[in-house]
Design an enzyme around this catalytic site. Sequence first.
Site, PDB file in Angstrom:
ATOM      1  N   LYS A  51       0.844  -1.213   0.000  1.00 24.73           N
ATOM      2  CA  LYS A  51       0.000   0.000   0.000  1.00 24.73           C
ATOM      3  C   LYS A  51       0.867   1.247   0.000  1.00 24.73           C
ATOM      4  O   LYS A  51       0.560   2.237  -0.671  1.00 24.73           O
ATOM      5  CB  LYS A  51      -0.907   0.007   1.232  1.00 24.73           C
ATOM      6  CG  LYS A  51      -1.994  -1.048   1.172  1.00 24.73           C
ATOM      7  CD  LYS A  51      -3.342  -0.473   0.801  1.00 24.73           C
ATOM      8  CE  LYS A  51      -4.276  -1.564   0.378  1.00 24.73           C
ATOM      9  NZ  LYS A  51      -5.655  -1.234   0.231  1.00 24.73           N
ATOM     10  N   ASN A 107     -11.647 -10.199  -3.168  1.00 25.05           N
ATOM     11  CA  ASN A 107     -10.256 -10.420  -3.592  1.00 25.05           C
ATOM     12  C   ASN A 107      -9.687 -11.648  -2.891  1.00 25.05           C
ATOM     13  O   ASN A 107     -10.145 -11.994  -1.812  1.00 25.05           O
ATOM     14  CB  ASN A 107      -9.395  -9.212  -3.178  1.00 25.05           C
ATOM     15  CG  ASN A 107      -9.718  -7.963  -3.948  1.00 25.05           C
ATOM     16  OD1 ASN A 107      -9.935  -8.010  -5.138  1.00 25.05           O
ATOM     17  ND2 ASN A 107      -9.765  -6.848  -3.250  1.00 25.05           N
TER      18      ASN A 107
END
Length: 572
Positions: A180, A417
Amino acid sequence: MADAPTASQCEQAPRGRPHVRGIDIMRDPNLNKGLAFSLRERQVLGLHGLLPPALLDQDHQVFQVMQNFYRWNDDLDRYIYVMALQDRNEKLFYKVVTQYVELMMPVIYTPTVGLACQKYGMIFRKPRGLFITIHDRGHVSDILYNWPVDDVKAIVVTDGERILGLGDLGAYGMGIPVGKLSLYTALAGVKPHQCLPITLDVGTDNQTLLTDPLYIGLKQKRERGPAYDDLVDEFMEAVVERYGKNCLIQFEDFGNANAFRLLDKYRGSYCSFNDDIQGTAAVAVAGILASVKITGKALVDQKFVFQGAGEASIGIAMLLVKALQKQGLSHDEAVSKICMVDSRGLITKNRPKGGVTAHKAHFAQVRDPIDTLEEVVAIVKPTCIIGAAAVPGAFSEQILKAMADFNDRPIVFALSNPTSKAECTAEQAYTFTNGRAVFASGSPFKAVTVGGQTFQPGQGNNAYIFPGVGLAAIVCDIRNITEEIFLHAAERLSELVTKEHLSEGRVYPPLSAIREVSTSIAVAVSEFAYKAGLALLQPEPKDKRAAITERQYCTEYADFVPPVWDWPAGQS
Ligand code: NAD
């Protein structure tokens, strides 16, 4: 293709001689330029002879990296290769990622990062963040001081309990904060040294990991009691002590029970947000706002059914309520548009007490219980179904065909996901609705051709939202990341979807534009934050875009040693 950096961006690149010499320069990924060191730099900095004689500029280096990248057949090998590049030459890594963002995002983030987390013990090479364990209580501040950088501005923290849809991966969850934060730099231009990935290792309930001799985390059951809360409290305070009240703390992939609790506990008092709840909400609402432009049916006329009632679904539903209220509905009218299905069926008011958490109860319908998603869809006749329960195949052929029966253009978001957990594939969504579905997914799917028409499935990737929101918070000193901020980010993102995109079936801008998207979102958020009195940077920058772009990371190499002045011939 990423925007070329501006002159002012490159101005910020370190100039002058590095603080180290010789081989130590090449061992520092912030300074290393590989074969791009000029002859004069090699001579002055003590690098001469340490490199082969050729000079390779950054563009040629990018080409060489891509040649190597394509040689790997396996995504995990590609992940390991690009991560090694990040450890070796940071500017080149970010140059490659920004230039080939569509190719690189699925490697450095979902879906490959899920695979990387599962194998994290095998691929861990060197520290790229901090591991703070439950046994470090009382010493968390000391650990933060072990991190060698003083001006960290963005922390992504996980406790590894709910990594993507893969469950409890304990310390292996570190791949998520690392990935991230790479996106913070690659997409929003937050400087890499200002980003700090952190894993709170409180143990794991994953039996496979507990019995794996190579597991790199704490080999004990997950701590869930007051000790857990004490650790997180101490961590939050230690971050403020070390990095100040304006250091952004992004919570990532915490388990459901802790995620909501911690968000409610810290949202007003720390510069923090939960990406799985709030970031997901913004990206999904943006996709819905764009979808209704395709369906031609206003947002207030939609009916939503969620498969799953966890962080993603509740977060999306909460923000949808705000969006619906903004368009004129009362709170109760907005809530009545939303049905939620969890593992026990439709969430209704009359479900046995204790079976519904406070967040779920907010969306409980006054209806008789319905057990299955198929039945809920058949009875409620939604215009939009959103899957976020990590139950692969939940959007069955029957459900998709039903959606196409009572909607001209059914909206189908399969957000779970990684790809293996998606509720349906893009191909199934388009095929079973005769090409009429407006489809988006959590993980990327390739374009699909049905009935001679080619559709570009949108990827509802949180990366459209959090880097821009984070960048605005960092640059404009926004310390309270409110729901309104996420709604503004969502609206801005939906405005960036052009008519051409919509005509291809896209409900998000193409990933190739994501750097500009992040900057636009940062500008929109900062404009709103100043109006709402949430931005503390003074004086208020008149030109927000300039203020933001001036502070973005530049991937061009710095000249450590200015080239020698070339005297005109005959005048030396
Ligand atoms: P979560 O654990 O908080 O929630 C999962 C929910 O699914 C729970 O409410 C659970 O009751 C429900 N559930 C489990 N089995 C079910 C079943 N058989 N039928 C119906 N509901 C069932 O997880 P989360 O954070 O909400 O994430 C869920 C999924 O969404 C994950 O796969 C995650 O990767 C994905 N996600 C995608 C995005 C995105 O696309 N941008 C963002 C966040 C999360």
